[in-house]
Design an enzyme around this catalytic site. Sequence first.
Site, PDB file in Angstrom:
ATOM      1  N   LYS A  72       0.819  -1.212   0.000  1.00  0.00           N
ATOM      2  CA  LYS A  72       0.000   0.000   0.000  1.00  0.00           C
ATOM      3  C   LYS A  72       0.854   1.264   0.000  1.00  0.00           C
ATOM      4  O   LYS A  72       2.034   1.256   0.338  1.00  0.00           O
ATOM      5  CB  LYS A  72      -0.992  -0.026   1.167  1.00  0.00           C
ATOM      6  CG  LYS A  72      -2.095  -1.049   0.919  1.00  0.00           C
ATOM      7  CD  LYS A  72      -3.256  -0.940   1.865  1.00  0.00           C
ATOM      8  CE  LYS A  72      -4.386  -1.883   1.422  1.00  0.00           C
ATOM      9  NZ  LYS A  72      -5.508  -1.900   2.380  1.00  0.00           N
ATOM     10  N   ARG A  96      -3.459 -10.103   4.720  1.00  0.00           N
ATOM     11  CA  ARG A  96      -3.810 -10.216   3.299  1.00  0.00           C
ATOM     12  C   ARG A  96      -2.633  -9.679   2.493  1.00  0.00           C
ATOM     13  O   ARG A  96      -2.299  -8.500   2.597  1.00  0.00           O
ATOM     14  CB  ARG A  96      -5.083  -9.410   3.020  1.00  0.00           C
ATOM     15  CG  ARG A  96      -5.608  -9.487   1.593  1.00  0.00           C
ATOM     16  CD  ARG A  96      -6.863  -8.632   1.459  1.00  0.00           C
ATOM     17  NE  ARG A  96      -7.457  -8.731   0.130  1.00  0.00           N
ATOM     18  CZ  ARG A  96      -7.094  -7.985  -0.913  1.00  0.00           C
ATOM     19  NH1 ARG A  96      -6.127  -7.080  -0.773  1.00  0.00           N
ATOM     20  NH2 ARG A  96      -7.688  -8.135  -2.084  1.00  0.00           N
TER      21      ARG A  96
END
Length: 267
Positions: free
Chosen positions: A204, A244
């Site tokens: 991210k 995840r």
Amino acid sequence: MGVVNVTPDSFSDGGEFFDPEVAVRHGLELVEQGADIVDVGGESTRPGAARVSLAEELRRVEPVIRALSAQGVTVSVDTMRAEVAEVAVEAGASLVNDVSGGLADPAMPRVVAASGVPYVVMHWRGHSHEMDGRAVYSDVVTEVTEELRKRVDTVLAEGVGEHQIIVDPGLGFAKRPEHNWSLLAGIARLNELGHPIIIGASRKRFLGRLLADPDGTPRPFSRSDDATLAVTALAAHAGAWCVRVHHVRPNADAVRVAAAWQGGEGV
């Protein structure tokens, strides 16, 4: 949880697994590398992404979920649509991962309740095109915890079982980098909700910004995997139920290291 984005525009691997056969092969590779769950999504939720139609999302995910499930893979469906969740469960999905926590589609809790499968309720303040403007907090850990508590209470009232619920603080979703770091440091507070926690930090933007070059250029998504490993190990040690990730094998190793550290014994 290994990620399979059946999309042309996801932030870290857009288009790489858009072909269903390629997506299925990748899902099987993730399992071989140590993934316990393969998360299949057909709609990008990167900042600024436009929504796809229901028909297109179904076209993307249903054959991949069906093929992976037929080979014994534990599959989750990453969707905000109740109808997609329903079709996915029929095709073999055993978990629904809803980044909106039921806010995008009011029918979702009822579908999940009827299916009986686990349900990831993520903290969410709006769709991709508007979420950055909603990243305003006085105390992000307290506010996210309370907003998640309210969402959990709502889906419980609509028939979802306590045992079905998993919570996700939604790193990057209406969160600025400082908010993400505070939430990671506050996993113990999130544990007070009494439900398993999933953390999705892999590749991210906030990692790329932390690792920026001296001139301020953020680290590319694909070169944030080592930072993801650090987050995985720390999150596992702090009590997260699942992470995840895009690159499974080293993250599975990081979880094993965290477990050994916590247990006070080597492998």
